[in-house]
Motif scaffolding. Structure first.
Motif, mmCIF file in Angstrom:
data_model
loop_
_atom_site.group_PDB
_atom_site.id
_atom_site.type_symbol
_atom_site.label_atom_id
_atom_site.label_comp_id
_atom_site.label_asym_id
_atom_site.label_seq_id
_atom_site.Cartn_x
_atom_site.Cartn_y
_atom_site.Cartn_z
ATOM 1 N N ILE A 1 -6.589 9.012 -7.911
ATOM 2 C CA ILE A 1 -6.645 9.520 -6.536
ATOM 3 C C ILE A 1 -7.778 8.848 -5.771
ATOM 4 C CG2 ILE A 1 -7.178 11.583 -5.158
ATOM 5 C CD1 ILE A 1 -5.603 13.206 -7.230
ATOM 6 N N LYS A 2 -8.944 8.700 -6.414
ATOM 7 C CA LYS A 2 -10.089 8.045 -5.763
ATOM 8 C C LYS A 2 -9.763 6.593 -5.424
ATOM 9 C CE LYS A 2 -13.522 10.983 -7.999
ATOM 10 N NZ LYS A 2 -14.584 11.051 -9.012
ATOM 11 N N ASN A 3 -9.107 5.889 -6.365
ATOM 12 C CA ASN A 3 -8.745 4.485 -6.131
ATOM 13 C C ASN A 3 -7.765 4.349 -4.964
ATOM 14 O OD1 ASN A 3 -10.370 3.588 -8.212
ATOM 15 N ND2 ASN A 3 -8.714 3.608 -9.719
ATOM 16 N N ILE A 4 -6.771 5.228 -4.901
ATOM 17 C CA ILE A 4 -5.782 5.146 -3.823
ATOM 18 C C ILE A 4 -6.447 5.462 -2.485
ATOM 19 C CG2 ILE A 4 -3.694 6.244 -2.889
ATOM 20 C CD1 ILE A 4 -3.113 4.287 -5.082
ATOM 21 N N ARG A 5 -7.335 6.461 -2.445
ATOM 22 C CA ARG A 5 -8.031 6.790 -1.192
ATOM 23 C C ARG A 5 -8.860 5.602 -0.699
ATOM 24 N NH1 ARG A 5 -10.145 12.907 -2.499
ATOM 25 N NH2 ARG A 5 -8.119 13.895 -2.257
ATOM 26 N N LYS A 6 -9.528 4.904 -1.634
ATOM 27 C CA LYS A 6 -10.309 3.723 -1.247
ATOM 28 C C LYS A 6 -9.403 2.637 -0.675
ATOM 29 C CE LYS A 6 -14.060 4.339 -4.581
ATOM 30 N NZ LYS A 6 -14.698 3.811 -5.788
ATOM 31 N N LYS A 7 -8.241 2.445 -1.303
ATOM 32 C CA LYS A 7 -7.305 1.431 -0.808
ATOM 33 C C LYS A 7 -6.800 1.798 0.582
ATOM 34 C CE LYS A 7 -5.522 -0.252 -5.223
ATOM 35 N NZ LYS A 7 -4.342 -0.355 -6.097
ATOM 36 N N ILE A 8 -6.503 3.080 0.796
ATOM 37 C CA ILE A 8 -6.001 3.515 2.098
ATOM 38 C C ILE A 8 -7.073 3.314 3.172
ATOM 39 C CG2 ILE A 8 -5.263 5.545 3.424
ATOM 40 C CD1 ILE A 8 -3.888 6.542 0.858
#
Length: 162
Positions: A21-28
């Protein structure tokens, strides 16, 4: 689907662990194209959730079961072996026996002197019966035995079924 799209769908559906979830939020947050794709997927997900699901009628199951009951029950397929195949195999082995017997007679010596009966067969089995020949013979016998065993078992199960 590409991997980022799959990850975004999992993020929207809540199927990710905390690290993902943290990785996807950073990508977004960091990539504008990913953010646009995320917003499009959110809109698509909202449109899907607003749709009503069609439900079959109350008697759908009953109607299907009645239609199934009307159909004839499938009959077990019984295979029949063509008799020509059986005769061909028997002919092959019969011919092989005749050839082996002819080879033995051709390589043996007979001598008849008056009443004295001197029958001498001089065979050199080592010429044609080596380990490979024996293995081939045993393998062929094994296959024939398995086919015969299958025939017997099928016959017994057919007798029990009728």
């Amino acid at each position: 689907m590409n991997t980022i799209e799959q990850q975004l769908w999992d993020y929207i559906d809540g199927n990710l662990n905390d690290d993902q979830i943290k990785n996807i939020r950073k990508k977004i947050e960091s990539d504008h194209s990913v953010q646009l794709q995320y917003e499009e997927l959110l809109k698509l997900n909202a449109a899907f959730s607003e749709m009503e699901l069609d439900e079959p009628s109350m008697s759908f199951t009953r109607n299907v079961m009645e239609d199934v009951a009307i159909l004839p029950a499938p009959v077990a397929l019984k295979t029949k072996v063509d008799q020509r195949i059986i005769y061909s195999i028997a002919g092959f082995f019969g011919l092989a026996l005749v050839v082996v017997f002819g080879y033995i007679l051709y390589n043996s010596t007979f001598s008849f002197k008056e009443i004295d009966f001197n029958f001498k067969i001089d065979l050199k089995f080592n010429q044609f019966l080596d380990s490979t020949g024996i293995y081939i013979f045993l393998f062929a016998d094994l296959i024939i035995g398995l086919v015969f065993l299958d025939y017997i078992i099928r016959k017994k199960t057919a007798d029990k079924a009728s």
